[in-house]
Design an enzyme around this catalytic site. Sequence first.
Site, mmCIF file in Angstrom:
data_model
loop_
_atom_site.group_PDB
_atom_site.id
_atom_site.type_symbol
_atom_site.label_atom_id
_atom_site.label_comp_id
_atom_site.label_asym_id
_atom_site.label_seq_id
_atom_site.Cartn_x
_atom_site.Cartn_y
_atom_site.Cartn_z
ATOM 1 N N HIS A 31 1.382 4.792 -11.948
ATOM 2 C CA HIS A 31 0.946 3.446 -11.560
ATOM 3 C C HIS A 31 0.240 2.795 -12.737
ATOM 4 O O HIS A 31 -0.536 3.432 -13.446
ATOM 5 C CB HIS A 31 -0.027 3.517 -10.376
ATOM 6 C CG HIS A 31 -0.611 2.180 -10.022
ATOM 7 N ND1 HIS A 31 0.053 1.263 -9.231
ATOM 8 C CD2 HIS A 31 -1.778 1.600 -10.375
ATOM 9 C CE1 HIS A 31 -0.699 0.177 -9.104
ATOM 10 N NE2 HIS A 31 -1.815 0.351 -9.791
ATOM 11 N N ASP A 51 -4.104 -2.335 3.620
ATOM 12 C CA ASP A 51 -4.397 -2.779 2.255
ATOM 13 C C ASP A 51 -3.948 -4.224 2.055
ATOM 14 O O ASP A 51 -4.659 -5.031 1.457
ATOM 15 C CB ASP A 51 -3.704 -1.869 1.239
ATOM 16 C CG ASP A 51 -3.893 -2.371 -0.184
ATOM 17 O OD1 ASP A 51 -5.045 -2.417 -0.640
ATOM 18 O OD2 ASP A 51 -2.894 -2.729 -0.837
ATOM 19 N N ARG A 97 -9.794 -10.210 0.292
ATOM 20 C CA ARG A 97 -10.556 -10.055 -0.956
ATOM 21 C C ARG A 97 -10.234 -11.179 -1.922
ATOM 22 O O ARG A 97 -11.113 -11.663 -2.645
ATOM 23 C CB ARG A 97 -10.230 -8.706 -1.601
ATOM 24 C CG ARG A 97 -10.849 -7.501 -0.904
ATOM 25 C CD ARG A 97 -10.241 -6.202 -1.405
ATOM 26 N NE ARG A 97 -10.394 -6.069 -2.838
ATOM 27 C CZ ARG A 97 -9.608 -5.336 -3.619
ATOM 28 N NH1 ARG A 97 -8.573 -4.686 -3.090
ATOM 29 N NH2 ARG A 97 -9.823 -5.260 -4.913
ATOM 30 N N SER A 129 -7.569 0.517 -2.860
ATOM 31 C CA SER A 129 -6.305 -0.210 -2.760
ATOM 32 C C SER A 129 -5.200 0.538 -3.503
ATOM 33 O O SER A 129 -4.107 0.760 -2.976
ATOM 34 C CB SER A 129 -6.464 -1.621 -3.328
ATOM 35 O OG SER A 129 -5.244 -2.313 -3.305
ATOM 36 N N LYS A 142 -2.088 3.547 -1.646
ATOM 37 C CA LYS A 142 -0.640 3.446 -1.841
ATOM 38 C C LYS A 142 -0.089 4.684 -2.542
ATOM 39 O O LYS A 142 1.025 5.129 -2.278
ATOM 40 C CB LYS A 142 -0.307 2.170 -2.613
ATOM 41 C CG LYS A 142 -0.638 0.894 -1.838
ATOM 42 C CD LYS A 142 -0.140 -0.336 -2.527
ATOM 43 C CE LYS A 142 -0.990 -0.789 -3.663
ATOM 44 N NZ LYS A 142 -2.112 -1.653 -3.279
#
Length: 434
Positions: free
Chosen positions: A82, A161, A168, A183, A187
């Site tokens: 990621h 999320d 947010r 967050s 995932k």
Amino acid sequence: MRIVDLIEKKREKEELTKDEIHFLLNEYLKGNVPDYQMSAFLMAVYFNDMTKSELFEFTSLMRDSGDVIKFEKINKFLVDKHSTGGVGDKVTVVLAPILAALGFGTAKLSGKGLGHTGGTIDKFEAIEGFRFSNTSDELVKIARKTGIGLMGYSDKIVPLDKKLYSLRDVTATVPSIPLIASSIMSKKLAIQSDVIILDVKVGDGAFMKDINHAKELAKRMIEIGVGAARKVKVVLSNMDEPLGYSIGNANEIIESIETLKGNGAKDVKEVVYTIAALALKAKGEIKELEEGYKKIDEVVNSGLALSKLKEFINESGGNGNLVNDYSILPAAKEKLEIFSKNNGYVAKIKTEEIGKAAMIIGAGRAKKEDKIDHSVGIKIFKKVGDKVEKGEKLAEIYYNDEKNVKNSKEMILDAYVLETKKIKEQKVVLEIIE
């Protein structure tokens, strides 16, 4: 139990119990907690942080709010990479085929970009006919065949999320480190993998502007991973200049292919090789990262990694022949060359400005509903440390609509800061945290 009492407790810096976090999030997901109360809670977290225990429970519940994807029929060491995002970040496009060629499986949820340029999905969707997997069955089928398992986010995966992020975004609580960590990791935990490798970008073109905040984010995400019995490694990489030379979706696909042909930019190669070597180390195939670089060179130089990308594109509905014929990709109709007004050495590139310059010509989104033009983009010709002569080409803008081209040009010129003395080249991989 009352929501207002939980808000007050967090406001007073007290630790919430597991049951209290469950109550808060479950009731919010059911629609029984109004946005104004959840906004108050998020702001309390923004100012008062979360404890290690709170953050793990919070993240676990977010993961469990939707489907969890398993790869039971894939007998491969699964890598979930990621990136926190940046300008010209095409790492996944290059990395996934390399990992497949090394015998790994990629297990990754990818997103569309908001701001700057597109996300990984946008880059691949520059390819006509290409379609990302929409279901776990499709994902597993392609991953089994190619070793590359990339899937777009779905409403069924971590829906909590998505709901919290929207809130947010409008309550000025996006920069909260525990909320960012939960967050991202919710995932990551929602998809099966043997190692999670996080590329945390640091600098002007990144979300994390300084290394201390990036290190804190890395620490929190590793803690969540440890709590979930997951192996997590973090690469802190420099985003004080664009990664590579191309910005924009079709442009970045071309640069990625060139990297797989051994012609890539040094900085792109360094980030990709570091992450791939970390995967080899996590699997136990090597002890030191340097040992992995030779293995990676072999699959690049032999053309195996490129063939894996071609196969993945074909399996996903696109025309894999584009790896040798770039005319298959969409191309912008117009080109504007940008020349330096001064002599000097590039001391700094305001990376976020370059990203915005690409966004306003259609390469990225200012709002979620904005449509991306996959053919447009920017190519830069000078990086930090390079010498520039007056009148020498700094960049090219590829565009279809003249509307914002003048502004884009001015932003690029402003982004280049020249000085009389030579500046050292930027360090690309700033730190590895395991």
